[in-house]
Design a protein around this motif. Structure first.
Motif, PDB file in Angstrom:
ATOM      1  N   GLU A  25     -23.598 -31.478   1.635  1.00 42.85           N
ATOM      2  CA  GLU A  25     -24.383 -30.663   2.571  1.00 42.85           C
ATOM      3  C   GLU A  25     -25.869 -30.683   2.245  1.00 42.85           C
ATOM      4  N   LEU A  26     -26.212 -30.825   0.977  1.00 44.92           N
ATOM      5  CA  LEU A  26     -27.619 -30.906   0.605  1.00 44.92           C
ATOM      6  C   LEU A  26     -28.231 -32.201   1.131  1.00 44.92           C
ATOM      7  N   PHE A  27     -27.523 -33.291   0.977  1.00 44.02           N
ATOM      8  CA  PHE A  27     -27.983 -34.573   1.519  1.00 44.02           C
ATOM      9  C   PHE A  27     -28.221 -34.460   3.024  1.00 44.02           C
ATOM     10  N   GLU A  28     -27.329 -33.764   3.703  1.00 43.62           N
ATOM     11  CA  GLU A  28     -27.455 -33.598   5.153  1.00 43.62           C
ATOM     12  C   GLU A  28     -28.679 -32.770   5.520  1.00 43.62           C
ATOM     13  N   VAL A  29     -28.971 -31.744   4.736  1.00 41.19           N
ATOM     14  CA  VAL A  29     -30.156 -30.922   4.991  1.00 41.19           C
ATOM     15  C   VAL A  29     -31.421 -31.767   4.880  1.00 41.19           C
ATOM     16  N   VAL A  30     -31.505 -32.601   3.851  1.00 40.06           N
ATOM     17  CA  VAL A  30     -32.701 -33.421   3.632  1.00 40.06           C
ATOM     18  C   VAL A  30     -32.838 -34.489   4.721  1.00 40.06           C
ATOM     19  N   THR A  31     -31.752 -35.182   5.030  1.00 39.88           N
ATOM     20  CA  THR A  31     -31.840 -36.262   6.024  1.00 39.88           C
ATOM     21  C   THR A  31     -32.075 -35.717   7.428  1.00 39.88           C
ATOM     22  N   GLU A  32     -31.515 -34.548   7.732  1.00 38.03           N
ATOM     23  CA  GLU A  32     -31.778 -33.948   9.046  1.00 38.03           C
ATOM     24  C   GLU A  32     -33.247 -33.568   9.171  1.00 38.03           C
ATOM     25  N   TYR A  33     -33.815 -33.032   8.102  1.00 39.09           N
ATOM     26  CA  TYR A  33     -35.240 -32.691   8.116  1.00 39.09           C
ATOM     27  C   TYR A  33     -36.088 -33.947   8.292  1.00 39.09           C
ATOM     28  N   ALA A  34     -35.712 -35.039   7.626  1.00 42.55           N
ATOM     29  CA  ALA A  34     -36.481 -36.281   7.725  1.00 42.55           C
ATOM     30  C   ALA A  34     -36.532 -36.796   9.157  1.00 42.55           C
ATOM     31  N   GLY A  35     -35.446 -36.608   9.896  1.00 41.70           N
ATOM     32  CA  GLY A  35     -35.429 -36.982  11.305  1.00 41.70           C
ATOM     33  C   GLY A  35     -35.304 -38.462  11.575  1.00 41.70           C
ATOM     34  N   GLY A  36     -35.041 -39.250  10.571  1.00 41.95           N
ATOM     35  CA  GLY A  36     -34.888 -40.695  10.729  1.00 41.95           C
ATOM     36  C   GLY A  36     -34.371 -41.265   9.433  1.00 41.95           C
ATOM     37  N   PRO A  37     -34.091 -42.548   9.408  1.00 37.63           N
ATOM     38  CA  PRO A  37     -33.533 -43.154   8.185  1.00 37.63           C
ATOM     39  C   PRO A  37     -34.510 -43.086   7.006  1.00 37.63           C
ATOM     40  N   ILE A  38     -33.982 -42.771   5.838  1.00 39.81           N
ATOM     41  CA  ILE A  38     -34.754 -42.792   4.599  1.00 39.81           C
ATOM     42  C   ILE A  38     -34.331 -44.042   3.835  1.00 39.81           C
ATOM     43  N   ARG A  39     -35.248 -44.929   3.590  1.00 43.64           N
ATOM     44  CA  ARG A  39     -34.908 -46.200   2.947  1.00 43.64           C
ATOM     45  C   ARG A  39     -35.186 -46.201   1.450  1.00 43.64           C
ATOM     46  N   THR A  40     -36.243 -45.524   1.046  1.00 49.70           N
ATOM     47  CA  THR A  40     -36.611 -45.513  -0.369  1.00 49.70           C
ATOM     48  C   THR A  40     -36.848 -44.088  -0.841  1.00 49.70           C
ATOM     49  N   ALA A  41     -36.506 -43.829  -2.104  1.00 46.45           N
ATOM     50  CA  ALA A  41     -36.707 -42.497  -2.663  1.00 46.45           C
ATOM     51  C   ALA A  41     -37.089 -42.597  -4.125  1.00 46.45           C
ATOM     52  N   LEU A  42     -37.889 -41.658  -4.565  1.00 51.97           N
ATOM     53  CA  LEU A  42     -38.252 -41.504  -5.969  1.00 51.97           C
ATOM     54  C   LEU A  42     -37.769 -40.142  -6.428  1.00 51.97           C
ATOM     55  N   GLU A  43     -37.027 -40.129  -7.536  1.00 51.29           N
ATOM     56  CA  GLU A  43     -36.581 -38.863  -8.105  1.00 51.29           C
ATOM     57  C   GLU A  43     -37.404 -38.534  -9.340  1.00 51.29           C
ATOM     58  N   ILE A  44     -37.853 -37.298  -9.410  1.00 51.86           N
ATOM     59  CA  ILE A  44     -38.650 -36.817 -10.534  1.00 51.86           C
ATOM     60  C   ILE A  44     -37.765 -35.966 -11.429  1.00 51.86           C
ATOM     61  N   GLY A  45     -37.664 -36.346 -12.699  1.00 55.24           N
ATOM     62  CA  GLY A  45     -36.834 -35.593 -13.636  1.00 55.24           C
ATOM     63  C   GLY A  45     -35.365 -35.705 -13.309  1.00 55.24           C
ATOM     64  N   ALA A  46     -34.827 -36.909 -13.341  1.00 55.35           N
ATOM     65  CA  ALA A  46     -33.474 -37.172 -12.849  1.00 55.35           C
ATOM     66  C   ALA A  46     -32.376 -36.647 -13.761  1.00 55.35           C
ATOM     67  N   GLY A  47     -32.690 -36.323 -15.008  1.00 53.80           N
ATOM     68  CA  GLY A  47     -31.655 -35.827 -15.914  1.00 53.80           C
ATOM     69  C   GLY A  47     -30.571 -36.873 -16.128  1.00 53.80           C
ATOM     70  N   THR A  48     -29.312 -36.467 -15.980  1.00 47.94           N
ATOM     71  CA  THR A  48     -28.202 -37.418 -16.117  1.00 47.94           C
ATOM     72  C   THR A  48     -27.749 -37.968 -14.770  1.00 47.94           C
ATOM     73  N   GLY A  49     -28.521 -37.688 -13.724  1.00 49.11           N
ATOM     74  CA  GLY A  49     -28.255 -38.334 -12.441  1.00 49.11           C
ATOM     75  C   GLY A  49     -27.357 -37.581 -11.481  1.00 49.11           C
ATOM     76  N   LYS A  50     -27.254 -36.273 -11.615  1.00 50.28           N
ATOM     77  CA  LYS A  50     -26.403 -35.500 -10.706  1.00 50.28           C
ATOM     78  C   LYS A  50     -26.862 -35.655  -9.256  1.00 50.28           C
ATOM     79  N   ALA A  51     -28.144 -35.482  -9.016  1.00 53.67           N
ATOM     80  CA  ALA A  51     -28.664 -35.635  -7.653  1.00 53.67           C
ATOM     81  C   ALA A  51     -28.848 -37.101  -7.288  1.00 53.67           C
ATOM     82  N   THR A  52     -29.122 -37.933  -8.291  1.00 54.02           N
ATOM     83  CA  THR A  52     -29.315 -39.365  -8.041  1.00 54.02           C
ATOM     84  C   THR A  52     -28.108 -39.953  -7.330  1.00 54.02           C
TER      85      THR A  52
END
Length: 252
Positions: A25-52
């Motif tokens: 559901e979090l992924f859906e919130v972000v992509t719906e806000y973007a309003g179009g395809p997201i091709r590239t992303a940078l993660e800041i402070g990725a930790g062990t990659g839970k959100a990655t």
């Protein structure tokens, strides 16, 4: 804060085991806000990659940055080969590339506030999206929450991280939305909540607490005593409120 920010590497494997992942559901919130395809992303402070993992599984080419070598090594065990990893603090990231999405999962508060949004704007493509989200995990039962607080209080009164800009908890817009609203580089600031509940064993809850920076800063014998006291007031299983608070903004 710097010392707390760099405390997680000592428990990287424990962090991976006991920290919960993020729901789709979090992924859906972000992509719906973007309003179009997201091709590239940078993660800041990725930790062990839970959100990655969440964003990489969505077909986005993710570059995951993490300053701690031990956390980065643990992250690399769990990610597909399509994810690029970089050992770097936010402040040391090169500004020669920009991304359709720049996001930070429970890590933005560890970054230097000086020049934060100007630097962030250089990393986000014009029209691209910045997202910050975190889940301040708490015991869902208020009586258990108070019992656990009282159990740790002689050694640790507060185990959270205060709002970086001092915004009171009762105000409708919370940090970092408050700073984004004042930034000249971002617009269309939104705050969203993703409901998320978990039921786990009391022992696993203690495992989770063992990855929280406030406890990591305690001396080992004190930390063990705090965990013993908290465990003593909990039933065998507990329900957690893992509600996710997301802030989104668009690069001007």
């Amino acid at each position: 804060m710097v010392e707390r920010a760099l405390s997680f590497g000592s428990v990287a494997e424990t962090y991976e085991r006991f920290r919960p992942g993020y729901p789709v559901e979090l992924f859906e919130v972000v992509t719906e806000y973007a309003g179009g395809p997201i091709r590239t992303a940078l993660e800041i402070g990725a930790g062990t990659g839970k959100a990655t993992r969440l964003f990489a599984q969505g077909g986005i080419a993710v570059t995951a940055s993490e300053p701690d070598a031990a956390m980065l090594a643990e992250l690399r065990k769990h990610l597909p080969a399509t994810v690029t990893t970089v050992q770097s603090t936010f402040e040391d990231l090169p500004l020669d590339s920009s991304y359709g999405l720049v996001y930070s999962a429970a890590a933005l508060h560890w970054t230097n506030p000086v020049g934060r949004w100007e630097r962030m704007s250089a990393l986000v493509e014009p029209g691209g999206v910045f997202a910050s989200f975190g889940a301040p995990i708490q015991l869902a039962d208020p009586d258990l929450k108070e019992a656990a607080r009282a159990a740790r209080a002689p050694y640790l009164e507060d185990d959270g991280v205060p709002s970086p800009d001092g915004t009171p908890a009762e105000l409708p817009m919370q940090w970092p939305g408050t700073e984004l609203q004042q930034s000249e580089w971002f617009t269309d600031v939104r705050q969203s909540v993703v409901e998320h509940r978990l039921t786990i064993s009391a022992q696993d809850y203690i495992g989770h607490l063992s990855t929280v920076s406030a406890y990591l800063m305690l001396e080992a014998d004190v930390r063990d005593e705090v965990f013993r006291r908290i465990l003593a007031v909990l039933p065998d299983t507990v329900e957690l409120d893992a509600q996710i608070h997301a802030h989104l903004a668009r690069r001007r």
